[in-house]
Design a protein around this motif. Structure first.
Motif, PDB file in Angstrom:
ATOM      1  N   LEU A  15       8.995  22.840   7.364  1.00  0.00           N
ATOM      2  CA  LEU A  15       8.937  24.214   6.858  1.00  0.00           C
ATOM      3  C   LEU A  15      10.012  24.453   5.806  1.00  0.00           C
ATOM      4  N   TRP A  16      11.184  23.901   6.023  1.00  0.00           N
ATOM      5  CA  TRP A  16      12.296  24.051   5.085  1.00  0.00           C
ATOM      6  C   TRP A  16      11.937  23.457   3.720  1.00  0.00           C
ATOM      7  N   VAL A  17      11.346  22.267   3.736  1.00  0.00           N
ATOM      8  CA  VAL A  17      10.950  21.616   2.485  1.00  0.00           C
ATOM      9  C   VAL A  17       9.857  22.420   1.781  1.00  0.00           C
ATOM     10  N   VAL A  18       8.871  22.879   2.540  1.00  0.00           N
ATOM     11  CA  VAL A  18       7.775  23.657   1.948  1.00  0.00           C
ATOM     12  C   VAL A  18       8.310  24.942   1.325  1.00  0.00           C
ATOM     13  N   MET A  19       9.201  25.619   2.034  1.00  0.00           N
ATOM     14  CA  MET A  19       9.766  26.865   1.495  1.00  0.00           C
ATOM     15  C   MET A  19      10.574  26.600   0.232  1.00  0.00           C
ATOM     16  N   TYR A  20      11.236  25.459   0.179  1.00  0.00           N
ATOM     17  CA  TYR A  20      11.981  25.112  -1.035  1.00  0.00           C
ATOM     18  C   TYR A  20      11.036  25.009  -2.235  1.00  0.00           C
ATOM     19  N   HIS A  21       9.926  24.322  -2.050  1.00  0.00           N
ATOM     20  CA  HIS A  21       9.005  24.106  -3.164  1.00  0.00           C
ATOM     21  C   HIS A  21       8.283  25.385  -3.587  1.00  0.00           C
ATOM     22  N   PHE A  22       8.115  26.329  -2.657  1.00  0.00           N
ATOM     23  CA  PHE A  22       7.396  27.566  -2.972  1.00  0.00           C
ATOM     24  C   PHE A  22       8.312  28.787  -2.865  1.00  0.00           C
ATOM     25  N   ARG A  23       9.618  28.575  -3.074  1.00  0.00           N
ATOM     26  CA  ARG A  23      10.582  29.648  -2.824  1.00  0.00           C
ATOM     27  C   ARG A  23      10.340  30.867  -3.710  1.00  0.00           C
ATOM     28  N   ASP A  24       9.981  30.664  -4.971  1.00  0.00           N
ATOM     29  CA  ASP A  24       9.754  31.810  -5.854  1.00  0.00           C
ATOM     30  C   ASP A  24       8.551  32.626  -5.394  1.00  0.00           C
ATOM     31  N   ARG A  41      17.076  27.373  -1.184  1.00  0.00           N
ATOM     32  CA  ARG A  41      17.300  26.531  -2.364  1.00  0.00           C
ATOM     33  C   ARG A  41      17.811  25.143  -1.984  1.00  0.00           C
ATOM     34  N   ALA A  42      18.360  25.026  -0.793  1.00  0.00           N
ATOM     35  CA  ALA A  42      18.810  23.717  -0.307  1.00  0.00           C
ATOM     36  C   ALA A  42      17.751  23.056   0.569  1.00  0.00           C
ATOM     37  N   GLY A  43      16.501  23.501   0.438  1.00  0.00           N
ATOM     38  CA  GLY A  43      15.446  23.048   1.338  1.00  0.00           C
ATOM     39  C   GLY A  43      15.107  21.580   1.248  1.00  0.00           C
ATOM     40  N   TYR A  44      15.465  20.935   0.120  1.00  0.00           N
ATOM     41  CA  TYR A  44      15.166  19.510   0.076  1.00  0.00           C
ATOM     42  C   TYR A  44      16.101  18.715   0.971  1.00  0.00           C
ATOM     43  N   LEU A  45      17.084  19.397   1.576  1.00  0.00           N
ATOM     44  CA  LEU A  45      17.844  18.742   2.641  1.00  0.00           C
ATOM     45  C   LEU A  45      16.961  18.436   3.847  1.00  0.00           C
ATOM     46  N   GLY A  46      15.805  19.099   3.911  1.00  0.00           N
ATOM     47  CA  GLY A  46      14.870  18.773   4.978  1.00  0.00           C
ATOM     48  C   GLY A  46      14.449  17.319   4.938  1.00  0.00           C
ATOM     49  N   TRP A 245      24.451  18.582  -1.860  1.00  0.00           N
ATOM     50  CA  TRP A 245      23.375  19.359  -2.474  1.00  0.00           C
ATOM     51  C   TRP A 245      23.780  20.816  -2.639  1.00  0.00           C
ATOM     52  N   PHE A 246      24.563  21.322  -1.682  1.00  0.00           N
ATOM     53  CA  PHE A 246      24.988  22.708  -1.807  1.00  0.00           C
ATOM     54  C   PHE A 246      25.898  22.873  -3.025  1.00  0.00           C
ATOM     55  N   ASN A 247      26.722  21.864  -3.305  1.00  0.00           N
ATOM     56  CA  ASN A 247      27.562  21.916  -4.497  1.00  0.00           C
ATOM     57  C   ASN A 247      26.710  21.893  -5.759  1.00  0.00           C
ATOM     58  N   VAL A 248      25.681  21.056  -5.746  1.00  0.00           N
ATOM     59  CA  VAL A 248      24.812  20.947  -6.908  1.00  0.00           C
ATOM     60  C   VAL A 248      24.047  22.241  -7.141  1.00  0.00           C
TER      61      VAL A 248
END
Length: 250
Positions: A15-24, A41-46, A245-248
């Motif tokens: 869910l975290w990854v999906v929300m990252y890709h469709f966050r907007d 925005r850090a969802g690719y940490l999933g 990733w949070f720094n990036v």
């Protein structure tokens, strides 16, 4: 022994990854969720969480089989089981994307820049595209499958190494080195060609080490202690391993 508690963690990671890709789109539909934007925005940490889970689960499942050594028949059965789990979906999605790209090109739509050579197709077909520097080819998200396949090939050797250790402190040291070492290597790097190897090694080895702590610590095997202990260990591991990733993203 199965670990049902981890199924929920897998679902949260997906869910975290999906929300990252469709966050907007999510924020546009549900403006109140904008407060969660730093987390989303850090969802690719999933993906990193999946790497940790993969190391944990494969160590849990195969440690007893491989920690004293690896025979060719056992290794073949292990790889067959891994292929049966990941390859059918990989094969189907690859060709769905390929057909979509061909159709889009035929209709004159602009196609994102990819390496669409026959060599790239063959590399992706065999899940080796990431190792060969072909991460941006056809089905781009499958880079994580290629990284996982790399870890699968080396997994029995990792379990032999884990079998040489004995105490929770030793396993904890391995986990710390895996998570902290990969985070140090990944500092301020965002290019997939530079990040995939530290990410999969750090996550997979760290996850396996956490499983060995679980094995060596009886308290983790009982009820809520297992669930909350596993969540805490995974959370710490992911925050350390993926903190770059949070720094990036700042």
């Amino acid at each position: 022994m199965r670990l049902p508690a981890l199924t929920g963690i897998r679902a949260l990671a997906a869910l975290w990854v999906v929300m990252y890709h469709f966050r907007d789109d999510v924020v546009a539909l549900f403006p109140a969720l904008a407060v969660l934007d730093p987390l989303v925005r850090a969802g690719y940490l999933g993906v990193d969480l999946f790497f940790v889970l993969s190391g944990f689960i494969l160590c849990h499942t195969y440690f007893d089989q491989f920690h004293n050594g690896v025979s060719l028949p056992a290794y073949r059965r292990f790889l067959q089981a891994r292929i049966a789990r990941v390859y059918p979906v990989h094969f189907v999605t690859l060709h769905i994307v390929l057909l979509g790209l061909l159709a889009a090109g035929t209709l004159g739509f602009e196609i994102y820049s990819i390496n669409g050579s026959p060599a790239a197709y063959v590399a992706q077909l065999f899940m080796a595209h990431l190792w060969l520097g072909m991460g941006s080819t056809f089905n781009y998200p499958s880079w994580s499958i290629s990284a996982e396949w790399f870890a699968y090939l080396l997994c029995p050797l990792l379990l032999i190494g884990m079998g040489r250790l004995r105490t929770p402190a030793q396993f904890g040291a391995v986990a710390a080195v895996a998570f902290l070492g990969s985070a140090a290597l990944l500092a301020q790097r965002t290019d997939l060609a530079e990040t995939w190897l530290p990410r999969i090694i750090g996550g997979f080895v760290g996850g396996a080490a956490v499983n060995m702590i679980y094995r060596a610590t009886p308290a983790f095997r009982h009820g809520p202690v297992l669930i909350w202990g596993a969540l805490a260990l995974f959370s710490v591991g992911i925050m350390v391993h993926g903190g770059y990733w949070f720094n990036v993203c700042d």
